[in-house]
Design a protein around this motif. Structure first.
Motif, PDB file in Angstrom:
ATOM      1  N   UNK A 195     -28.696  -8.440 -10.066  1.00 50.75           N
ATOM      2  CA  UNK A 195     -29.597  -7.849 -11.065  1.00 50.75           C
ATOM      3  C   UNK A 195     -29.976  -8.891 -12.125  1.00 50.75           C
ATOM      4  N   UNK A 196     -28.991  -9.682 -12.545  1.00 52.65           N
ATOM      5  CA  UNK A 196     -29.272 -10.746 -13.525  1.00 52.65           C
ATOM      6  C   UNK A 196     -30.322 -11.706 -12.946  1.00 52.65           C
TER       7      UNK A 196
ATOM      8  N   UNK B 126     -35.744 -13.836 -13.107  1.00 57.56           N
ATOM      9  CA  UNK B 126     -36.969 -14.199 -12.385  1.00 57.56           C
ATOM     10  C   UNK B 126     -38.161 -13.424 -12.943  1.00 57.56           C
ATOM     11  N   UNK B 127     -37.938 -12.159 -13.314  1.00 62.22           N
ATOM     12  CA  UNK B 127     -39.040 -11.331 -13.837  1.00 62.22           C
ATOM     13  C   UNK B 127     -39.622 -11.898 -15.124  1.00 62.22           C
ATOM     14  N   UNK B 128     -38.823 -12.623 -15.903  1.00 64.01           N
ATOM     15  CA  UNK B 128     -39.331 -13.159 -17.174  1.00 64.01           C
ATOM     16  C   UNK B 128     -39.564 -14.678 -17.079  1.00 64.01           C
ATOM     17  N   UNK B 129     -39.688 -15.170 -15.856  1.00 64.06           N
ATOM     18  CA  UNK B 129     -40.024 -16.588 -15.669  1.00 64.06           C
ATOM     19  C   UNK B 129     -38.865 -17.531 -15.927  1.00 64.06           C
ATOM     20  N   UNK B 130     -37.642 -17.035 -15.804  1.00 68.08           N
ATOM     21  CA  UNK B 130     -36.468 -17.866 -16.077  1.00 68.08           C
ATOM     22  C   UNK B 130     -35.547 -17.925 -14.853  1.00 68.08           C
ATOM     23  N   UNK B 131     -36.149 -18.053 -13.669  1.00 67.78           N
ATOM     24  CA  UNK B 131     -35.342 -18.114 -12.446  1.00 67.78           C
ATOM     25  C   UNK B 131     -34.289 -19.207 -12.599  1.00 67.78           C
ATOM     26  N   UNK B 132     -33.077 -18.919 -12.164  1.00 70.93           N
ATOM     27  CA  UNK B 132     -31.995 -19.905 -12.262  1.00 70.93           C
ATOM     28  C   UNK B 132     -31.098 -19.687 -13.476  1.00 70.93           C
ATOM     29  N   UNK B 133     -31.580 -18.890 -14.462  1.00 71.15           N
ATOM     30  CA  UNK B 133     -30.705 -18.575 -15.595  1.00 71.15           C
ATOM     31  C   UNK B 133     -29.569 -17.672 -15.108  1.00 71.15           C
ATOM     32  N   UNK B 134     -28.443 -17.750 -15.794  1.00 74.61           N
ATOM     33  CA  UNK B 134     -27.340 -16.845 -15.490  1.00 74.61           C
ATOM     34  C   UNK B 134     -27.127 -15.936 -16.703  1.00 74.61           C
ATOM     35  N   UNK B 135     -26.063 -15.138 -16.706  1.00 72.01           N
ATOM     36  CA  UNK B 135     -25.844 -14.277 -17.869  1.00 72.01           C
ATOM     37  C   UNK B 135     -25.037 -13.050 -17.525  1.00 72.01           C
TER      38      UNK B 135
ATOM     39  N   UNK C 136     -46.072  -7.877 -16.557  1.00 72.61           N
ATOM     40  CA  UNK C 136     -47.498  -7.540 -16.500  1.00 72.61           C
ATOM     41  C   UNK C 136     -48.375  -8.634 -17.109  1.00 72.61           C
ATOM     42  N   UNK C 137     -47.801  -9.474 -17.967  1.00 72.52           N
ATOM     43  CA  UNK C 137     -48.581 -10.503 -18.671  1.00 72.52           C
ATOM     44  C   UNK C 137     -47.948 -11.885 -18.476  1.00 72.52           C
ATOM     45  N   UNK C 138     -47.820 -12.346 -17.227  1.00 74.17           N
ATOM     46  CA  UNK C 138     -47.099 -13.618 -17.033  1.00 74.17           C
ATOM     47  C   UNK C 138     -47.752 -14.786 -17.760  1.00 74.17           C
ATOM     48  N   UNK C 139     -49.093 -14.780 -17.868  1.00 68.26           N
ATOM     49  CA  UNK C 139     -49.772 -15.915 -18.532  1.00 68.26           C
ATOM     50  C   UNK C 139     -49.433 -15.956 -20.016  1.00 68.26           C
ATOM     51  N   UNK C 140     -49.483 -14.790 -20.643  1.00 64.05           N
ATOM     52  CA  UNK C 140     -49.264 -14.712 -22.094  1.00 64.05           C
ATOM     53  C   UNK C 140     -47.843 -15.119 -22.463  1.00 64.05           C
ATOM     54  N   UNK C 141     -46.890 -14.848 -21.575  1.00 63.82           N
ATOM     55  CA  UNK C 141     -45.489 -15.114 -21.907  1.00 63.82           C
ATOM     56  C   UNK C 141     -44.929 -16.294 -21.133  1.00 63.82           C
ATOM     57  N   UNK C 142     -45.789 -17.218 -20.789  1.00 68.57           N
ATOM     58  CA  UNK C 142     -45.319 -18.409 -20.084  1.00 68.57           C
ATOM     59  C   UNK C 142     -44.465 -19.270 -21.018  1.00 68.57           C
ATOM     60  N   UNK C 143     -43.508 -19.985 -20.458  1.00 70.28           N
ATOM     61  CA  UNK C 143     -42.761 -20.956 -21.275  1.00 70.28           C
ATOM     62  C   UNK C 143     -41.415 -20.457 -21.759  1.00 70.28           C
ATOM     63  N   UNK C 144     -41.011 -19.260 -21.341  1.00 69.49           N
ATOM     64  CA  UNK C 144     -39.730 -18.734 -21.821  1.00 69.49           C
ATOM     65  C   UNK C 144     -38.549 -19.551 -21.296  1.00 69.49           C
ATOM     66  N   UNK C 145     -38.755 -20.222 -20.161  1.00 64.15           N
ATOM     67  CA  UNK C 145     -37.624 -20.951 -19.565  1.00 64.15           C
ATOM     68  C   UNK C 145     -37.253 -22.200 -20.364  1.00 64.15           C
ATOM     69  N   UNK C 146     -38.041 -22.526 -21.386  1.00 62.11           N
ATOM     70  CA  UNK C 146     -37.626 -23.650 -22.230  1.00 62.11           C
ATOM     71  C   UNK C 146     -36.530 -23.215 -23.219  1.00 62.11           C
TER      72      UNK C 146
END
Ligand SMILES: Cc1ncc(COP(=O)(O)O)c(C=O)c1O
Length: 460
Positions: A120-121, A126-135, A269-279
């Motif tokens: 699930x994590x 992945x849903x928020x553009x942070x594939x590879x994050x753990x938690x 729903x807005x991947x373009x608007x919220x790009x860059x979260x993985x930084x």
């Protein structure tokens, strides 16, 4: 039969009755008022009672009906705060998780539940553009924010062994959620060492002011450790400028935490608007808000398992894992704050797979559309005024001529819709937030008609 035991037959009858109550409640949701007409006196009288020596048996289920009359129902017409709608498959998942009664401390004590939480994590990251994050999953955004800032402090100004070397400084916008000052206080950083950076006309952190504040702190001999950027501020849903803030965090060597408890799942729903979260170094989100899951289900995502262990690992020998296999040796208590943890992941696992990704993306897109529709409807009424831009799904507005506090009280008392309040530039605002898959277009239009009816009745 031993005390506390019940026969399979009786249990089966009780379970049927409990499910019937749940089904009747779900079926009645849209007929219920947006908020119950109740009082503190009434709920105290109804529900404070002694614990009797002899059990009441099956009769206890009947309490559910009166409880249901005095709760905030999950109707599509409740628009206060940021309250998700409690999707029923998730509720069934909660029931089954409680039946399994897992203690998700580690793989050793909860094998399947640990692997399901990891899966699930992975989906959420992945849903928020942070594939590879753990938690890990936790009670909510406040708990996730606290854990994130604990990691930031341990990474930048280690304090676990010797105590804090003050003063460390954390930066966030003036619109930051109250859980951040609370976390800073609890961690011994001190609320005075939280710099509240001014915002622009759209309630986003001003990056020039952020840069200047960091420079001033360095000049004064203080130790900047972290920046908190908010994606979806609690009042107006503002999104801090992620890219610029990430650049500053990188060049200043600061931890970047994103508080996305309310807004970050809009990335579906807005991947373009919220790009860059993985930084970000860490990010919090609430599946019980904009993923429609029943309470509670917060989540901390990060990309630093080593720092998580440095921050949270403090194990007694009795919990030592006995396996060399990394999956079987894994323990959440080494990388997060709690030891005993419930099986939160099951409801998310069931709900997300039952409906599929498209259904969630479209539900979020509909919430975003509802917010725009409300803003457009407000614009058609000259007596009303929008008080903030609407980047996500929170809409703040007011009546230009009437007492807005009285309007809010009147609207709530009528029970057709529920709004909450906020203060925007010193003005009392009526606030509607859309994170509810049950809301219809007609419900959105009812907000304005209710406000106008109540305003017209005032001072008559
Ligand atoms: C931006 C933001 N951060 C943190 C939180 C706290 O989340 P929780 O209530 O799940 O602890 C909220 C709650 O509304 C929020 O909107």
């Amino acid at each position: 039969m031993r005390e506390l035991e019940i026969s399979n037959q009786e249990l089966s009858a009780l379970a049927d009755e409990a499910l019937d109550l749940a089904k009747t409640y779900w079926a009645s949701l849209e007929e219920r008022p947006a908020y119950p007409s109740t009082s503190g006196k009434q709920t105290t009288e109804l529900f404070s009672r002694p614990w009797l020596e002899e059990g009441r048996g099956q009769d206890v289920l009947q309490d559910f009906k009166s409880i249901a009359e005095h709760v905030r129902p999950s109707t599509g017409r409740f628009f206060g705060y940021v309250v998700g709608s409690g999707e029923p498959i998730g509720a069934l998942g909660e029931l089954l998780a409680a039946v399994l009664n897992q203690n998700v401390t580690s793989w050793r004590s909860a094998p399947a539940a640990t692997s399901i939480e990891h899966a699930v994590i992975g989906w959420l990251a992945e849903a928020v553009g942070c594939a590879g994050f753990t938690g890990s999953l936790c009670g909510g955004g406040s708990a996730a924010n606290l854990m994130a800032l604990a990691m930031a402090r341990e990474a930048k100004a280690p304090a676990n062994e010797t105590g804090a070397r003050l003063p460390c400084v954390v930066y966030a916008s003036e619109q930051v959620h109250m859980s951040i000052p609370k976390a800073v206080a609890l961690l011994g950083i001190g609320r005075k060492n939280l710099r509240l950076i001014p915002v622009d006309g759209e309630f986003r952190m001003q990056v020039d002011a952020l840069q200047a504040a960091i420079a001033a702190d360095r000049e004064a001999g203080n130790t900047p450790i972290a920046i908190v950027a908010t994606v979806g501020t609690i009042v107006s849903g503002a999104i801090d400028p992620m890219h610029e803030i990430a650049d500053i965090a990188r060049s200043e060597g600061l931890w970047l935490h994103v508080d996305g408890a309310y807004g970050v799942l809009a990335a579906l729903a807005l991947p373009e608007k919220l790009r860059g979260l993985s930084s970000a170094d860490s990010l919090s989100l609430d599946a019980h808000k904009w993923l429609y899951q029943p309470l509670d289900c917060g989540c901390l995502l990060h990309r630093h398992p080593q720092i998580a262990r440095a921050t949270f690992s403090h194990s007694d020998d009795y919990v030592r894992t006995l396996s060399e296999d990394p999956t079987e040796a894994f323990a959440f208590f080494e990388e997060s704050f709690e030891l005993s943890r419930r099986f939160r992941a099951l409801k998310v696992w069931m709900s997300l797979q039952y409906h599929g990704r498209r259904a969630f993306r479209e539900a979020i897109a509909r919430d975003l559309h509802h917010a725009q529709l409300l803003a457009e409807t407000i614009a058609l009424h000259p007596e009303l005024e929008l008080l903030a831009p609407v980047p996500l799904s929170a809409v703040c507005f007011r009546h230009r001529a009437k007492d807005n506090e009285a309007i809010l009280r009147g609207v709530i008392a009528r029970g057709r819709v529920y709004l909450s309040n906020a203060t925007i530039n010193g003005q009392f605002a009526l606030r509607a937030c859309f994170v509810n898959h049950r809301t219809s277009t007609a419900d959105v239009r009812t907000i304005v008609s209710e406000v106008i009816v109540v305003a017209d009745e005032l001072n008559r």
